[in-house]
Design an enzyme around this catalytic site. Structure first.
Site, PDB file in Angstrom:
ATOM      1  N   THR A 118      -0.492  10.896 -16.696  1.00 38.19           N
ATOM      2  CA  THR A 118      -1.674  10.938 -17.550  1.00 38.19           C
ATOM      3  C   THR A 118      -1.772  12.208 -18.405  1.00 38.19           C
ATOM      4  O   THR A 118      -1.246  13.257 -18.029  1.00 38.19           O
ATOM      5  CB  THR A 118      -2.932  10.843 -16.640  1.00 38.19           C
ATOM      6  OG1 THR A 118      -4.097  11.089 -17.417  1.00 38.19           O
ATOM      7  CG2 THR A 118      -2.911  11.868 -15.524  1.00 38.19           C
ATOM      8  N   TYR A 163      -8.556  14.162 -10.238  1.00 38.61           N
ATOM      9  CA  TYR A 163      -7.608  13.113 -10.664  1.00 38.61           C
ATOM     10  C   TYR A 163      -6.389  13.745 -11.347  1.00 38.61           C
ATOM     11  O   TYR A 163      -5.244  13.448 -11.006  1.00 38.61           O
ATOM     12  CB  TYR A 163      -8.330  12.144 -11.607  1.00 38.61           C
ATOM     13  CG  TYR A 163      -7.427  11.161 -12.316  1.00 38.61           C
ATOM     14  CD1 TYR A 163      -6.862  10.078 -11.636  1.00 38.61           C
ATOM     15  CD2 TYR A 163      -7.143  11.300 -13.675  1.00 38.61           C
ATOM     16  CE1 TYR A 163      -6.029   9.177 -12.291  1.00 38.61           C
ATOM     17  CE2 TYR A 163      -6.316  10.401 -14.336  1.00 38.61           C
ATOM     18  CZ  TYR A 163      -5.762   9.345 -13.644  1.00 38.61           C
ATOM     19  OH  TYR A 163      -4.942   8.459 -14.306  1.00 38.61           O
ATOM     20  N   TYR A 178      -5.148   5.582  -7.790  1.00 39.77           N
ATOM     21  CA  TYR A 178      -6.610   5.571  -7.692  1.00 39.77           C
ATOM     22  C   TYR A 178      -7.088   6.172  -9.009  1.00 39.77           C
ATOM     23  O   TYR A 178      -6.943   7.378  -9.244  1.00 39.77           O
ATOM     24  CB  TYR A 178      -7.046   6.397  -6.477  1.00 39.77           C
ATOM     25  CG  TYR A 178      -8.552   6.524  -6.309  1.00 39.77           C
ATOM     26  CD1 TYR A 178      -9.400   5.434  -6.520  1.00 39.77           C
ATOM     27  CD2 TYR A 178      -9.125   7.730  -5.917  1.00 39.77           C
ATOM     28  CE1 TYR A 178     -10.767   5.551  -6.352  1.00 39.77           C
ATOM     29  CE2 TYR A 178     -10.500   7.853  -5.747  1.00 39.77           C
ATOM     30  CZ  TYR A 178     -11.311   6.758  -5.966  1.00 39.77           C
ATOM     31  OH  TYR A 178     -12.676   6.889  -5.820  1.00 39.77           O
ATOM     32  N   ASP A 230       0.858  -1.197   0.000  1.00 40.62           N
ATOM     33  CA  ASP A 230       0.000   0.000   0.000  1.00 40.62           C
ATOM     34  C   ASP A 230       0.893   1.246   0.000  1.00 40.62           C
ATOM     35  O   ASP A 230       1.590   1.510   0.988  1.00 40.62           O
ATOM     36  CB  ASP A 230      -0.915  -0.019   1.233  1.00 40.62           C
ATOM     37  CG  ASP A 230      -1.966   1.088   1.181  1.00 40.62           C
ATOM     38  OD1 ASP A 230      -1.728   2.130   0.527  1.00 40.62           O
ATOM     39  OD2 ASP A 230      -3.038   0.903   1.798  1.00 40.62           O
ATOM     40  N   ILE A 231       0.851   1.986  -1.081  1.00 38.54           N
ATOM     41  CA  ILE A 231       1.787   3.115  -1.203  1.00 38.54           C
ATOM     42  C   ILE A 231       1.465   4.260  -0.239  1.00 38.54           C
ATOM     43  O   ILE A 231       2.265   5.176  -0.079  1.00 38.54           O
ATOM     44  CB  ILE A 231       1.915   3.619  -2.661  1.00 38.54           C
ATOM     45  CG1 ILE A 231       0.579   4.113  -3.221  1.00 38.54           C
ATOM     46  CG2 ILE A 231       2.498   2.524  -3.554  1.00 38.54           C
ATOM     47  CD1 ILE A 231       0.713   4.789  -4.594  1.00 38.54           C
ATOM     48  N   LYS A 261      -2.316  13.815 -10.086  1.00 34.10           N
ATOM     49  CA  LYS A 261      -1.202  13.292 -10.882  1.00 34.10           C
ATOM     50  C   LYS A 261      -0.200  14.408 -11.202  1.00 34.10           C
ATOM     51  O   LYS A 261       1.008  14.191 -11.186  1.00 34.10           O
ATOM     52  CB  LYS A 261      -1.731  12.654 -12.174  1.00 34.10           C
ATOM     53  CG  LYS A 261      -2.672  11.475 -11.984  1.00 34.10           C
ATOM     54  CD  LYS A 261      -2.052  10.248 -11.345  1.00 34.10           C
ATOM     55  CE  LYS A 261      -1.271   9.423 -12.319  1.00 34.10           C
ATOM     56  NZ  LYS A 261      -0.820   8.132 -11.716  1.00 34.10           N
TER      57      LYS A 261
HETATM   58  N1  LIG Z   1      -6.579   3.781 -17.315  1.00 28.86           N
HETATM   59  C1  LIG Z   1      -6.281   4.832 -18.082  1.00 28.86           C
HETATM   60  O1  LIG Z   1      -6.990   5.142 -19.059  1.00 28.86           O
HETATM   61  C2  LIG Z   1      -5.060   5.647 -17.788  1.00 28.86           C
HETATM   62  C3  LIG Z   1      -4.784   6.748 -18.613  1.00 28.86           C
HETATM   63  C4  LIG Z   1      -3.646   7.514 -18.347  1.00 28.86           C
HETATM   64  C5  LIG Z   1      -2.815   7.174 -17.292  1.00 28.86           C
HETATM   65  N2  LIG Z   1      -3.121   6.120 -16.494  1.00 28.86           N
HETATM   66  C6  LIG Z   1      -2.215   5.803 -15.391  1.00 28.86           C
HETATM   67  O2  LIG Z   1      -1.660   4.522 -15.647  1.00 28.86           O
HETATM   68  C7  LIG Z   1      -1.395   3.863 -14.403  1.00 28.86           C
HETATM   69  C8  LIG Z   1      -2.020   2.474 -14.424  1.00 28.86           C
HETATM   70  O3  LIG Z   1      -3.425   2.624 -14.572  1.00 28.86           O
HETATM   71  P1  LIG Z   1      -4.382   1.351 -14.671  1.00 28.86           P
HETATM   72  O4  LIG Z   1      -5.521   1.743 -15.539  1.00 28.86           O
HETATM   73  O5  LIG Z   1      -3.569   0.140 -14.965  1.00 28.86           O
HETATM   74  O6  LIG Z   1      -4.913   1.280 -13.165  1.00 28.86           O
HETATM   75  P2  LIG Z   1      -5.916   0.210 -12.496  1.00 28.86           P
HETATM   76  O7  LIG Z   1      -6.241  -0.887 -13.460  1.00 28.86           O
HETATM   77  O8  LIG Z   1      -7.009   0.995 -11.875  1.00 28.86           O
HETATM   78  O9  LIG Z   1      -4.999  -0.439 -11.369  1.00 28.86           O
HETATM   79  C9  LIG Z   1      -4.622   0.311 -10.273  1.00 28.86           C
HETATM   80  C10 LIG Z   1      -3.534  -0.433  -9.529  1.00 28.86           C
HETATM   81  O10 LIG Z   1      -3.145   0.385  -8.434  1.00 28.86           O
HETATM   82  C11 LIG Z   1      -3.224  -0.384  -7.259  1.00 28.86           C
HETATM   83  N3  LIG Z   1      -3.531   0.473  -6.115  1.00 28.86           N
HETATM   84  C12 LIG Z   1      -4.638   1.209  -5.874  1.00 28.86           C
HETATM   85  N4  LIG Z   1      -4.531   1.851  -4.682  1.00 28.86           N
HETATM   86  C13 LIG Z   1      -3.318   1.485  -4.179  1.00 28.86           C
HETATM   87  C14 LIG Z   1      -2.621   1.790  -2.987  1.00 28.86           C
HETATM   88  N5  LIG Z   1      -3.150   2.581  -2.044  1.00 28.86           N
HETATM   89  N6  LIG Z   1      -1.392   1.242  -2.798  1.00 28.86           N
HETATM   90  C15 LIG Z   1      -0.847   0.414  -3.720  1.00 28.86           C
HETATM   91  N7  LIG Z   1      -1.460   0.076  -4.862  1.00 28.86           N
HETATM   92  C16 LIG Z   1      -2.685   0.618  -5.085  1.00 28.86           C
HETATM   93  C17 LIG Z   1      -4.302  -1.414  -7.494  1.00 28.86           C
HETATM   94  O11 LIG Z   1      -4.119  -2.502  -6.597  1.00 28.86           O
HETATM   95  P3  LIG Z   1      -5.360  -3.466  -6.146  1.00 28.86           P
HETATM   96  O12 LIG Z   1      -5.543  -4.446  -7.273  1.00 28.86           O
HETATM   97  O13 LIG Z   1      -4.881  -4.104  -4.903  1.00 28.86           O
HETATM   98  O14 LIG Z   1      -6.553  -2.560  -5.958  1.00 28.86           O
HETATM   99  C18 LIG Z   1      -3.987  -1.784  -8.949  1.00 28.86           C
HETATM  100  O15 LIG Z   1      -2.918  -2.701  -9.001  1.00 28.86           O
HETATM  101  C19 LIG Z   1      -1.924   4.778 -13.312  1.00 28.86           C
HETATM  102  O16 LIG Z   1      -0.859   5.534 -12.812  1.00 28.86           O
HETATM  103  C20 LIG Z   1      -2.877   5.704 -14.035  1.00 28.86           C
HETATM  104  O17 LIG Z   1      -2.967   6.951 -13.398  1.00 28.86           O
HETATM  105  C21 LIG Z   1      -4.213   5.330 -16.722  1.00 28.86           C
END
Ligand SMILES: NC(=O)c1ccc[n+]([C@@H]2O[C@H](COP(=O)([O-])OP(=O)(O)OC[C@H]3O[C@@H](n4cnc5c(N)ncnc54)[C@H](OP(=O)(O)O)[C@@H]3O)[C@@H](O)[C@H]2O)c1
Length: 288
Positions: free
Chosen positions: A99, A123, A59, A34-35, A127
């Protein structure tokens, strides 16, 4: 290379785990890493002694962040800073995934890495503030901004569209927001290349090309065998808690300068569809 991934259970994190399978990789979820907890983060980093930390934990519920502001800042901002301090303590390199939502969307040409941040949502603010904090704590860190992430390893826009299309003759999708879809395995490849190069600074990484959500949905449905008609609509018909940028295409100059190019988003959609079909016939593969 020894790599530690925070957020290894997410959409991108699972692709990173696969991409880094030939490295010495350790992955953590919110339960075991947990970060928000500096002691837990520090213990993880001390125990794994990584050359690189990949910070994909966040998140990511963009609308949820508007109502759960404290959680959004605790995870995305304070949590990221905890990881940066632990990286500094152990002499590890850090790559942070950020992002397109750090920008306001008022440009009409692709955003460069040094364009000013001006997030329009909670959000995006979390970031953007994390980016600034990380560059202060660890000036050598690498920040990879991406957009419109999709893949079979988590919930994403194409999955929603295919589910909707399977049950309806017509679907309406907004045609007044432009961006670049990014296939998680392609981004994972780019991230792995950046680590092996020892990259630092801000890098923009998406699939090649740009589109609206309507174009994206039409491409997804057109090769799926479904006969659903995808119709263009406007954002005012789908009012949501968080404001989205109208235009958030990221310039790929920073990625290309490092000798990395990713396939077009249409090519990526084709591979996503194939992978989805493969998993539906081999459901045991989804667990990996
Ligand atoms: N999705 C998009 O369209 C998008 C676009 C631009 C940038 N991003 C960025 O890309 C990255 C990856 O996104 P994603 O879509 O793969 O995210 P995701 O599917 O929502 O996964 C989030 C991850 O973060 C973990 N997490 C959540 N709260 C945490 C905490 N307090 N401590 C440690 N781990 C925690 C979750 O663990 P659990 O499984 O245990 O909950 C999961 O492994 C993120 O930085 C996001 O901001 C995403």
């Amino acid at each position: 290379m020894r790599i530690t991934i925070f957020g290894a259970t997410g959409l991108l994190g699972k692709s990173l785990m696969r991409e880094c399978a030939s490295d010495e990789v350790s992955g953590f979820s919110s339960r075991d890493g947990d970060i928000r907890d500096p002691l837990q983060v520090s213990a993880v980093v001390r125990n794994t002694r990584p050359e690189w930390i990949l910070l994909a934990a966040a998140y990511t519920d963009v609308d949820g962040c508007e109502t759960n502001r404290k959680l959004a800042f605790d995870v995305n901002c304070l949590g990221a800073a905890n990881v940066a301090r632990a990286a500094k303590e152990c002499g590890s390199r850090l790559l942070f995934v950020s992002t397109d939502y750090v920008f306001d969307g008022t440009k009409t040409t692709p955003y460069e890495t040094d364009d000013p941040r001006n997030p329009q949502s909670v959000y995006g603010r979390t970031k953007a503030e994390a980016e600034v904090a990380l560059m202060q704590i660890l000036p050598e860190c690498c920040i990879v901004r991406t957009s419109w992430l999709f893949g079979v390893t988590g919930r994403c826009f194409p999955e929603t569209i295919l589910k909707l299309a399977a049950g309806r003759p017509e679907i309406d999708v907004v045609n007044d927001q432009r961006g670049s879809p990014t296939y998680a395995p392609d981004l994972a490849y780019a991230i792995s290349q950046l680590c092996h190069q020892g990259a630092s600074g801000i890098v923009h990484a998406t699939n090649w090309g740009e589109c609206t959500w309507f174009d994206f949905a039409r491409e997804i449905v057109s090769g799926s065998g479904l006969t659903t008609v995808v119709r263009p609509t406007t954002s005012d018909k789908f009012v949501r808690p968080a404001k989205r940028p109208k235009y958030s295409v990221l310039s790929l100059r920073s990625l290309n300068q490092r000798g990395i190019t990713l396939p077009t988003w249409q090519d990526a959609v084709g591979r996503y569809r194939q992978e989805r079909r493969r998993i539906s016939t081999h459901p045991e593969d989804q667990q990996r």
